[in-house]
Scaffold this motif. Structure first.
Motif, mmCIF file in Angstrom:
data_model
loop_
_atom_site.group_PDB
_atom_site.id
_atom_site.type_symbol
_atom_site.label_atom_id
_atom_site.label_comp_id
_atom_site.label_asym_id
_atom_site.label_seq_id
_atom_site.Cartn_x
_atom_site.Cartn_y
_atom_site.Cartn_z
ATOM 1 N N GLU A 244 0.829 -1.202 0.000
ATOM 2 C CA GLU A 244 0.000 0.000 0.000
ATOM 3 C C GLU A 244 0.868 1.257 0.000
ATOM 4 O O GLU A 244 0.580 2.218 -0.717
ATOM 5 N N ARG A 247 2.562 1.934 -3.529
ATOM 6 C CA ARG A 247 1.741 2.036 -4.740
ATOM 7 C C ARG A 247 2.329 2.981 -5.790
ATOM 8 O O ARG A 247 2.323 2.673 -6.979
ATOM 9 N N ALA A 252 0.881 -1.114 -9.236
ATOM 10 C CA ALA A 252 -0.421 -1.029 -8.574
ATOM 11 C C ALA A 252 -1.178 0.226 -8.997
ATOM 12 O O ALA A 252 -0.585 1.262 -9.317
ATOM 13 N N ASP A 253 -2.497 0.130 -8.989
ATOM 14 C CA ASP A 253 -3.367 1.248 -9.336
ATOM 15 C C ASP A 253 -3.436 2.217 -8.157
ATOM 16 O O ASP A 253 -3.794 1.831 -7.047
ATOM 17 N N GLU A 254 -3.121 3.473 -8.402
ATOM 18 C CA GLU A 254 -3.153 4.475 -7.329
ATOM 19 C C GLU A 254 -4.530 5.104 -7.154
ATOM 20 O O GLU A 254 -4.799 5.723 -6.123
ATOM 21 N N GLN A 256 -7.685 4.655 -6.006
ATOM 22 C CA GLN A 256 -8.522 3.773 -5.204
ATOM 23 C C GLN A 256 -9.917 4.348 -4.956
ATOM 24 O O GLN A 256 -10.844 3.609 -4.636
ATOM 25 N N ARG A 270 -8.638 -1.056 -14.686
ATOM 26 C CA ARG A 270 -7.583 -0.245 -14.096
ATOM 27 C C ARG A 270 -7.683 1.177 -14.629
ATOM 28 O O ARG A 270 -8.161 1.424 -15.746
ATOM 29 N N ALA A 274 -2.740 3.788 -14.187
ATOM 30 C CA ALA A 274 -2.185 2.454 -13.985
ATOM 31 C C ALA A 274 -1.821 1.805 -15.307
ATOM 32 O O ALA A 274 -0.789 1.135 -15.427
ATOM 33 N N CYS A 292 6.617 -5.765 -6.500
ATOM 34 C CA CYS A 292 7.049 -5.835 -5.105
ATOM 35 C C CYS A 292 8.370 -6.588 -4.988
ATOM 36 O O CYS A 292 9.274 -6.182 -4.253
#
Length: 341
Positions: A244, A247, A252-254, A256, A270, A274, A292
């Motif tokens: 998290e 991100r 990862a899609d920011e 949210q 997405r 992203a 990651c």
């Protein structure tokens, strides 16, 4: 006679399991709330060995048929933050794992009003009867195909209604004081239109991919198996917070916030930002986007070197010097330091 190493491991296992209720209580107090949602599901890991009393034959959720397994139920927040884990014998069916989680929420965590979310395997209609008698407990689950066919036969669900919308509410006497919601997922309908063999081939391919990543449980003592699974849950908890925080640096899609307003039936999409990261493999500063794993590899290059000045002779004192982080490493560490629990 046990070795010093085995004795030390047994002490650590006993210490960890003794602390498990305290740790889970703190996680529940931090992440679960009264009148909130709690997600529950059951999975399994196959077992190498035959002496552990938890290891039994059961439904192989990891695709390892013919192997003994251990089942464990994970309790999380709606965002997927793991809060608690319960371990069961490998032959335990999904419905039998539900009430222990309900009791844990009420008795151990002190949460008297909550909504439990689970699939139709975890919360079948028989368990609904039990949950209905549990004060302060609501649930969200799915009907089995035979119940859905009955509603269609009774004319309660009409296919023509889906021409105007893909989600609507309905009621039926068989589900007294229950709110039913019917939805039609076009993507799912298209997949079901494919041939059975094509679906089987795709499933087999996925299971082969998963089997290459699975690491079996090899402990033979029950308390070590319980400690092993609890440590895995804690590792997932740490990883969730790290991902998290990272991100902006990951694929990862920011965005949210859009999740709260998107169509709950349509396939998730997405955000544009992203997709730019996916296709371009670059961030706004032209640096590489990381997964990651690759970001952890990048951070592993920060090392502490033991140094000695050679001109002072072989008896010169040593000192430690840590390599200076590069800009990407500095940003990753800065984001980790910003985590607030």
């Amino acid at each position: 006679m046990s070795s010093p190493r085995a004795t030390s491991q047994n002490v650590l296992v006993h210490w960890l399991l003794k602390l498990q209720p305290t740790i889970e209580n703190k996680l529940a107090a931090r992440h679960l709330a009264h009148n909130g949602l709690a997600l529950d599901d059951l999975t399994s890991s196959y077992f190498e060995g035959v002496t552990c009393p938890l290891a039994e034959l059961g439904y192989p959720r990891d695709g390892k048929t013919g192997k003994l397994q251990v089942n464990y139920g994970l309790l999380t927040t709606p965002q997927g933050v793991p809060v608690a884990v319960s371990i069961f014998k490998g032959s335990t069916g999904d419905p039998k794992t539900l009430m222990p989680q309900v009791q844990k929420l009420r008795e151990q965590f002190g949460i008297q009003e909550f909504v439990l979310v689970g699939d139709r395997g975890i919360i079948p209609q028989k368990q609904v009867t039990v949950l209905r008698e549990t004060e302060g407990c609501e649930w969200i689950s799915a009907l089995r195909p035979e119940a859905i066919r009955k509603l269609i036969s009774a004319g309660v669900i009409q296919q023509g209604l889906f021409d105007e919308r893909n989600l609507f509410e309905l009621s039926h006497p068989d589900f007294h004081e229950e709110r039913l919601v019917a939805c039609r997922n076009p993507d799912l309908a298209e997949r079901r239109a494919n041939s059975r063999q094509a679906l089987l081939d795709a499933t087999t391919e996925k299971l082969e991919q998963i089997s290459r990543m699975i690491r079996p449980i090899r402990h033979r003592l029950e308390n070590r198996v319980r400690a092993h699974i609890f440590l895995c849950m804690l590792a997932c908890y740490v990883q969730w917070h790290m991902m998290e925080a990272w991100r902006p640096l990951l694929f990862a899609d920011e965005d949210q916030e859009s999740k709260a307003t998107r169509d709950p039936v349509a396939a998730a999409e997405r955000s544009q930002g992203a997709m730019q990261k996916v296709h371009g493999k670059r961030l706004d500063d032209d640096s590489l986007v990381h997964s990651c794993r690759t970001l952890l590899d990048e951070l592993s290059r920060i090392v502490s070197n033991v140094c000695r000045c050679p001109h002072l002779g072989p008896d010169a004192p040593t000192f430690n010097k840590t390599t200076a982080p590069n800009p990407k490493q500095q940003e990753a560490l800065r984001l980790l330091q910003a985590i607030r629990l």
